[in-house]
Design an enzyme around this catalytic site. Structure first.
Site, PDB file in Angstrom:
ATOM      1  N   ILE A 498       0.818  -1.219   0.000  1.00 31.40           N
ATOM      2  CA  ILE A 498       0.000   0.000   0.000  1.00 31.40           C
ATOM      3  C   ILE A 498       0.846   1.259   0.000  1.00 31.40           C
ATOM      4  O   ILE A 498       0.323   2.362  -0.012  1.00 31.40           O
ATOM      5  CB  ILE A 498      -0.979   0.034   1.201  1.00 31.40           C
ATOM      6  CG1 ILE A 498      -0.219  -0.242   2.506  1.00 31.40           C
ATOM      7  CG2 ILE A 498      -2.110  -0.942   1.016  1.00 31.40           C
ATOM      8  CD1 ILE A 498      -1.077  -0.056   3.752  1.00 31.40           C
ATOM      9  N   GLY A 501       8.401   3.938   1.094  1.00 29.28           N
ATOM     10  CA  GLY A 501       9.048   5.139   1.610  1.00 29.28           C
ATOM     11  C   GLY A 501      10.540   4.919   1.668  1.00 29.28           C
ATOM     12  O   GLY A 501      11.032   3.896   1.178  1.00 29.28           O
ATOM     13  N   GLY A 504      11.337   1.512   3.254  1.00 30.54           N
ATOM     14  CA  GLY A 504      11.030   0.266   2.565  1.00 30.54           C
ATOM     15  C   GLY A 504       9.580   0.239   2.138  1.00 30.54           C
ATOM     16  O   GLY A 504       8.939   1.278   2.008  1.00 30.54           O
ATOM     17  N   ASP A 616       8.880  15.708  10.042  1.00 24.72           N
ATOM     18  CA  ASP A 616       8.507  15.415   8.659  1.00 24.72           C
ATOM     19  C   ASP A 616       6.996  15.525   8.479  1.00 24.72           C
ATOM     20  O   ASP A 616       6.360  14.631   7.946  1.00 24.72           O
ATOM     21  CB  ASP A 616       9.033  14.038   8.244  1.00 24.72           C
ATOM     22  CG  ASP A 616       9.137  13.868   6.734  1.00 24.72           C
ATOM     23  OD1 ASP A 616       9.076  14.897   6.017  1.00 24.72           O
ATOM     24  OD2 ASP A 616       9.268  12.728   6.266  1.00 24.72           O
TER      25      ASP A 616
END
Ligand SMILES: *[C@@H]1O[C@H](CO)[C@@H](O)[C@H](O)[C@H]1NC(C)=O
Ligand SMILES: *[C@@H]1O[C@H](CO)[C@@H](O)[C@H](O)[C@H]1NC(C)=O
Ligand SMILES: *[C@@H]1O[C@H](CO)[C@@H](O)[C@H](O)[C@H]1NC(C)=O
Ligand SMILES: *[C@@H]1O[C@H](CO)[C@@H](O)[C@H](O)[C@H]1NC(C)=O
Ligand SMILES: *[C@@H]1O[C@H](CO)[C@@H](O)[C@H](O)[C@H]1NC(C)=O
Ligand SMILES: *[C@@H]1O[C@H](CO)[C@@H](O)[C@H](O)[C@H]1NC(C)=O
Length: 826
Positions: A498, A501, A504, A616
């Site tokens: 799904i 990043g 992984g 982030d």
């Protein structure tokens, strides 16, 4: 006298240069539709009408046209053109079979009978398509590099039935220099590591997309050995302040086995961008990044990077890493060993990468841990990006999961030598790593989570985090056996992926108790991302909050690093803003999502879990559950916030471009206001429904934060909102929202509101939307309302105490110490 010698000398040099210049065995330069020869940059383009009987042309109907209003500032080459109303071709006799460059010049104009600007046609070379349904509405030069394996090259122009018109202004066909591409497998960078692109590059048809003289000026055909144009890199740099131009006046030391003057001219190798280390300390690490839009999604691109290390003062000082599209391409690159221990020696590397969904090739260079110089550096001198035509990603064939280190473009016998050097390097690094892990006290397994306490990877800060951790044994309870995860994901079934990043791939899974989970699996065996993995476990195991994605467990067996999270049904906020798949969110929904996310972040900053900076915040890290409740995800980059006497945390710049706090970059100081800045960008993203960075837009629009801020300052924000929100937002609500976002994007952290203030303001935005009479509330003391006392439940959040941890902090501290000592003692 001296002057005469000098003149003679330079004349001699000139002769040497000229005699060494490349003369292609095949060299056709055609000025199409012209009866005279045209000399451009010392090259004679022959008017195709002056060739007896136009021997080059075959079949078809063609008309030679002259531009009645040719602008005096454009090349005389373009004052004529040849137009075709039916399929027609040029034929060239090939003296030497091999790789050729084909350049097609298009300069459309309107003559009495024809308007070349509305032409539409296809072009092929010996039957291989070069351009299809091509409409040259403006002046453009197309360059192709292809193998000609026949004694004739036929370039055909076929008008589409609708337009009935094709044209060309000038054609160049010439042989490429020897070894322009070296056959053999090429490195192919893919999300899970490196594969081989087993096709020979020389047998591909390539179209040049970018040719960049990094750190230098524009180079024209006049300056280039193969009459190429090289553009400066400035417009492609993501963060200009990260890079600094370096240049030399010394000619490059060309070495056999390295690059030649034909691969790229001197000027490319005599300038570079290096890391801008002027105002930073030596521990400060960052990348220089360029984004090159390639216009095509999911197309394979051949990337050629040029290097010449005239920056280092001595050999083996400079080690650096090269990334493409956030994937590692070359690790610990050491130009010294590749150029046989000669400094300032030109070298190039070729690799293949897929442009992916973004249609952008991103190149980053950044420092390597192996650097021996005081300040770690990274350089780049030139970039060429060539699109591999007629090659779909699915065709790439064999998947050889080989452990490449470097094979780039080394010629013949040098491969062996190079391998020896590399083997040495690998052994050396292996030993270094072993020595290091012995020091830390390896327990046989690759990694144990408890090493967080004693290890050096997270340094002092994490120790502090660990000491404050309410319950170290808490996370042992989160361990999930690898077998269970295999079962949950149908052994990492590709159809369950799904997301992906830096860390992984992410799979959807169902655990034994029917609990839906998201399984984030680090690249097996790779220790990359280890610090993030550790941080995420430490941070997430401590917190439970309605607006934060919670960690279900983790696995670290068999050199696997896996994190298991609660599954958040509706995916990322981003996909609901401008993904094609979903119905647009209403203004109210968007506000509620922003408020939820703000609550989550506010909790991280001030909640009882101790100050945590997310680092982030972006729309892909805000997830939506089945009822569109926002949940902030991805704590991989989190760091504990300021503690007691400190006001900031000094750390390498991490985070995502477009969301990055400019002050954080300038001063390398991380505060919770950095998250506030990123969140401000998210607010504009929610309002305008466009990405934070869109490299395909015009320069002033690329960066959403800057662009939207300008509109907000002009008081014209309503002009750039998501068209689907038109008529939905009450003016007062929009005004307050714009002001809130604007404050978040203040240049200096001290001028930005706290996350608590942002939350308070957003709640007001919502009230203004529901009911326009709440303006008077503004003066209420924010701090008193929103900052929860330690241990208190923040409004709207749920806080689950981890079992058995209450009041046991003294005990856990001593446990941590004993763990630490055990590790050190080994
Ligand atoms: C153009 O150059 C070609 C090749 O050098 C020569 O044969 C031809 O006569 C020239 N044409 C004119 C008009 O000078
Ligand atoms: C060129 O022709 C093709 C096929 O007829 C058509 O699909 C395409 O839209 C045309 N392009 C332009 C820019 O008119
Ligand atoms: C690549 O080129 C080499 C030498 O030119 C040749 O032996 C080999 O068969 C080619 N490989 C492919 C896949 O075409
Ligand atoms: C490139 O050539 C132009 C002339 O076309 C000249 O003016 C310029 O200085 C040259 N640039 C370099 C870097 O040599
Ligand atoms: C470094 O800092 C000084 C003083 O703060 C400033 O003038 C200079 O422009 C900075 N240099 C760079 C390259 O940012
Ligand atoms: C450089 O970029 C790569 C890929 O985006 C990233 O993995 C790496 O952490 C970055 N390095 C630094 C020092 O920021």
């Amino acid at each position: 006298m001296a002057r005469r010698v000098l003149v003679l000398l330079s004349f001699a040099l000139c002769v040497i240069r000229l005699s060494a210049a490349f003369t292609p065995p095949d060299n056709y330069l055609i000025d199409c539709g012209s009866s005279t020869n045209t000399t451009i940059d010392n090259r004679v383009f022959i008017g195709d009408l002056s060739i007896p009987g136009s021997a080059l042309l075959s079949e078809g109907k063609s008309i030679s046209l002259t531009n009645p209003t040719h602008p005096s500032n454009s090349s005389p080459l373009y004052s004529t053109a040849r137009a075709f109303t039916t399929a027609s071709s040029y034929k060239f006799n090939i003296n030497k079979i091999g790789t050729h460059l084909v350049r097609l010049h298009f300069f459309p104009f309107t003559s009495q009978k024809y308007d070349l600007k509305v032409s539409n046609f296809s072009v092929s070379a010996n039957g291989v398509s070069l351009l299809s349904n091509f409409a040259a509405g403006f002046s453009v030069l197309k360059e192709f590099i292809l193998m000609v394996d026949k004694v004739e090259l036929e370039i055909s122009f076929v008008p589409t039935p609708d337009s009935n018109l094709a044209f060309v202004s000038a054609i160049e066909v010439f042989s490429a220099p020897k070894n322009f591409f070296v056959d053999g497998p090429t490195k192919f960078i893919v999300p899970n590591g490196v594969e081989e692109f087993t096709q020979n590059i020389s047998s591909q048809v390539l179209e040049t997309v970018h040719r960049i003289n990094v750190g230098g000026q524009k180079l024209t055909p006049f300056n280039d050995t193969l009459w190429r144009t090289w553009l400066p890199d400035e417009d492609f740099l993501v963060l200009k302040s990260a890079a600094k131009i370096a240049s030399t006046t010394h000619l490059p030391n060309y070495q056999e086995g390295g690059a030649t003057r034909e691969i790229a001219p001197d000027n490319v190798y005599m300038t570079a961008q290096e890391m801008n280390l002027d105002n930073v300390t030596s521990i400060f690490e960052f990348n220089i990044t360029w984004n090159f839009p390639v216009g095509r999604e999911d197309a394979l691109q051949l990337v050629r990077l040029h290097f010449c290390d005239f920056v280092s003062l001595s050999l083996n000082q400079l080690y650096f890493n090269i990334y493409t599209n956030e994937l590692i391409a070359y690790k610990d690159l050491d130009l010294s060993s590749l150029t046989f221990h000669v400094l300032a020696s030109p070298y190039y590397l070729d690799f293949v990468v897929d442009s992916g969904r973004s249609g952008v090739i991103q190149i980053s260079v950044g420092p390597s841990d192996l650097s021996t110089s005081l300040k770690k550096n990274a350089i780049l001198n030139g970039v060429e990006i060539m699109s591999i035509k007629n090659f779909m990603a699915s065709q790439t064939g064999t998947k050889t999961e080989s452990r490449w280190i470097l094979l780039g473009s080394v010629i013949g016998g040098f491969v062996v030598l190079c391998f020896l050097v590399l083997a040495g390097l690998v052994v050396y690094r292996q030993q270094k790593r072993e020595a290091k892990s012995k020091r830390v006290g390896s327990t046989g397994t690759d990694w144990t989570p408890l090493r967080v306490y004693g290890g050096s990877s997270l340094g002092v800060l994490s120790e502090r985090t660990a000491l404050a951790s309410p319950c170290p044994n808490g996370y042992l309870g989160l361990k999930i056996p690898f077998a269970d995860i295999q079962l949950a994901t149908n052994n990492f079934d590709k159809t369950l992926i799904i997301g992906s990043g830096g860390f992984g791939l992410v799979y959807k899974g169902i655990l034994g108790d029917n609990k839906k989970v998201a399984v984030k699996r680090g690249v097996p065996g790779s220790r990359q991302g280890l610090p993030e993995f550790q941080t995420e476990i430490t941070v997430l195991s401590k917190i439970r909050h309605l607006h934060l994605v919670s960690l279900v467990g983790y696995c670290e067996e068999q050199s696997e690093m896996i994190l298991v999270y609660e599954y958040v049904e509706k995916g990322t906020l981003k996909s609901h803003l401008y993904g094609p798949r979903f119905t647009p969110l209403s203004w109210r929904q968007r506000l509620e999502i922003c408020i939820g996310a703000a609550r989550g972040i506010h909790y991280l900053h001030t909640g009882s879990a101790q100050g945590i900076i997310h680092r982030d915040i972006k729309s892909t890290n805000i997830l939506l559950d089945e009822s569109y409740v926002a949940k902030v995800a991805d704590f991989g980059l989190s760091r504990s916030g300021p503690c007691l006497d400190e006001t900031h945390v000094s750390t390498g710049v991490k985070g995502s471009f477009g969301y990055l706090d400019p002050e954080y970059f300038r001063r390398q100081q991380l505060t919770d206001k950095s998250d506030v800045y990123s969140f401000g960008v998210v607010l504009f993203e929610v309002l305008c429904a466009r990405p934070a960075v869109d490299p395909l837009l015009s320069r002033e629009q690329v960066n959403l934060g800057e662009w939207a801020l300008e509109w907000q300052k002009k008081g014209l924000l309503e002009q750039i909102i998501d068209p689907r929100l038109r008529g939905q937002i009450r003016p007062a609500s929009l005004k307050k929202f714009g002001e809130t976002a604007e404050k978040c994007l203040a240049d200096y952290g001290v001028d930005r509101p706290t996350m608590g203030d942002v939350l308070w303001n957003l709640e007001q935005v919502l009230q203004l939307q529901e009911n326009e009479t709440v303006e008077s509330l503004e003066t209420v003391d924010v701090a008193a309302v929103e900052h929860p006392a330690p241990g208190q439940v923040p409004s709207g959040g749920t806080w689950v105490e981890r079992d058995g941890c209450d009041g046991a902090s003294n005990i856990s501290t001593s446990r941590v110490f004993s763990q630490l000592m055990t590790n050190e003692g080994r």
